[in-house]
Write a protein that holds these residues in place. Structure first.
Motif, PDB file in Angstrom:
ATOM      1  N   PHE A   1      -2.282  46.972  76.745  1.00  0.00           N
ATOM      2  CA  PHE A   1      -3.298  47.998  76.497  1.00  0.00           C
ATOM      3  C   PHE A   1      -2.935  48.837  75.264  1.00  0.00           C
ATOM      4  O   PHE A   1      -3.765  49.078  74.386  1.00  0.00           O
ATOM      5  N   GLU A   2      -1.667  49.251  75.176  1.00  0.00           N
ATOM      6  CA  GLU A   2      -1.206  50.049  74.027  1.00  0.00           C
ATOM      7  C   GLU A   2      -1.421  49.265  72.729  1.00  0.00           C
ATOM      8  O   GLU A   2      -1.867  49.821  71.721  1.00  0.00           O
ATOM      9  N   LEU A   3      -1.097  47.974  72.768  1.00  0.00           N
ATOM     10  CA  LEU A   3      -1.210  47.158  71.552  1.00  0.00           C
ATOM     11  C   LEU A   3      -2.686  46.988  71.148  1.00  0.00           C
ATOM     12  O   LEU A   3      -3.035  47.139  69.978  1.00  0.00           O
ATOM     13  N   VAL A   4      -3.534  46.686  72.127  1.00  0.00           N
ATOM     14  CA  VAL A   4      -4.939  46.400  71.816  1.00  0.00           C
ATOM     15  C   VAL A   4      -5.688  47.672  71.417  1.00  0.00           C
ATOM     16  O   VAL A   4      -6.463  47.679  70.463  1.00  0.00           O
ATOM     17  N   TYR A   5      -5.470  48.734  72.137  1.00  0.00           N
ATOM     18  CA  TYR A   5      -6.254  49.946  71.921  1.00  0.00           C
ATOM     19  C   TYR A   5      -5.710  50.841  70.815  1.00  0.00           C
ATOM     20  O   TYR A   5      -6.471  51.560  70.174  1.00  0.00           O
TER      21      TYR A   5
END
Lengths: 144, 249
Positions: free
Chosen positions: B58-62
């Motif tokens: 989630f951190e990487l994508v968002y």
């Protein structure tokens, strides 16, 4: 532009009042019922685009209500909220096609979920026939 | 079992090495957790690992500006059953982001549901885990169609898996009346399950054709019968996920 009509179903007057105030800007009209049987009567004579409903209610609970309206071929998006420990009831409700679930008492994400439900309820018929192919091709052209 | 995650880093475009490394680390971690579940069953440790991986993805994508340039050309070559959950998770979050899902509870439900959506397959005979569904006999396919319910039963034992994720496990193969296990029509399908369904189909297409995600996208979207089964707004969100932010009109 139409925002759609919302139906709130809960046997607790205070919760209904609070929800109505919180959501008053999100729908054109908000209808209220205090149990599933009253809600069925409202559905007979009013156009509803999204329903938000408690699971535990007297006379007809949330699961019985969704089961009944799905049997009557009413496909309106239905959002349930319930307290901790009602996972089994929620899964039962999900079998009949619940749109989303919220946790009592804070109802985190309420406005977003209701907005999505109303949008889905309004769009349900209008997008069935339209072809989106040209939209997809237009977007694909923007990729490097 | 000698399965191994082999990642070919072939790419001709400039990519942030640090971002690519982070994505590959999480792909490898997903591989290890799924393999552990397959050999020893699911336990709270694996559930914690799944949550941890999901949060990291989630951190990487968002939040990472280099994510797209690293992801679109990534090439995962391996046993599909191990990289498929990871790619489904990344793609689900890409779609969710473009649909403006921001609520942490919703995002958590998506990444957990996406990472373990096929967990029920692990309780089926080994042969069913390597044969593509379209090549199965009718008996094999009938058994294959039980995996959503099996996955739900496996995951229901863990209170830390949200009910919304359980719903994704059950409905991730429901496609507008033509899916399984219940042939549920569109408006009755849980929206987050629809997202994971689309992401899962895209991931499967990409991996079986041995393409990078951006190479696979055009071919996937051109499959009329496939695309008609999915919510148009979600398909648009999938495509938008591959458009650089400054280029999006």
């Amino acid at each position: 532009m139409s925002q759609g009509n919302l139906l709130i179903i809960d046997d607790e007057v205070l919760i209904v009042t609070n929800l109505k105030i919180t959501l008053e800007d999100q729908a054109d009209k908000i209808f209220v019922a205090y149990n599933g049987l009253e809600a069925l009567e409202i559905l007979k004579t009013n156009e509803i685009h999204c329903i938000i409903c408690d699971i535990n209610m007297p006379k007809m609970n949330g699961v019985e209500f969704i089961k009944r309206i799905r049997e009557d071929k009413i496909d309106i998006p239905l959002i349930f909220y319930t307290g901790h420990g009602n996972q089994e009831l929620m899964m039962e409700a999900a079998k009949y096609g619940a749109f989303d679930f919220l946790d009592k008492p804070n109802l985190e994400g309420l406005e977003d979920v209701v907005a999505a439900g109303l949008k889905a309820g309004l769009n349900k018929e209008s997008t069935d026939e339209r072809s989106f192919e040209s939209d997809y091709q237009k977007l694909l052209k923007e990729i490097d | 079992m000698n399965a191994k995650l082999v990642v070919d880093e072939v790419s001709t475009s400039y990519v942030s090495d640090s971002m690519r490394s982070q994505l590959l680390i999480e792909a490898q971690r997903t591989f290890e957790v799924i393999k552990k579940i397959q050999t020893s069953g699911m336990s709270p440790t694996e559930v914690d690992s799944i949550c941890n991986i999901g949060e990291k993805v989630f951190e990487l994508v968002y939040k990472s500006k280099d994510f797209l340039s690293a992801w679109k050309d990534i090439f995962l070559v391996d046993q599909i059953e191990y990289s498929h959950p990871f790619m489904t998770c990344v793609t689900s979050l890409m779609i969710a982001r473009k649909m403006d899902y921001q609520n942490p509870r919703t995002i958590k439900a998506i990444y957990i549901g996406a990472l373990i959506h096929d967990i029920g397959m692990l309780s089926l005979p080994n042969e069913l885990q390597t044969i593509p569904p379209e090549e199965m006999t009718s008996e094999q396919f009938a058994l294959y169609k039980t995996h959503p319910k099996r996955g739900l039963d496996m995951a229901s034992d863990f209170g830390s898996i949200p009910a919304a994720s359980l719903q994704i496990l059950l409905q991730h193969h429901e496609c507008n009346g033509r899916g399984f296990p219940n042939a549920t029509s569109s408006v009755k399908i849980y929206p987050l399950a629809k997202i994971v369904c689309l992401a899962e189909r895209f991931a499967r297409y990409t991996l079986t054709k041995k393409l990078t995600p951006v190479e696979a996208l055009r071919g996937f979207v051109s499959q009329k019968m496939e695309i008609l089964q999915h919510d148009p707004e979600m398909v648009k969100a999938l495509i938008k996920g591959f458009i650089k932010e400054k280029d999006l009109k």
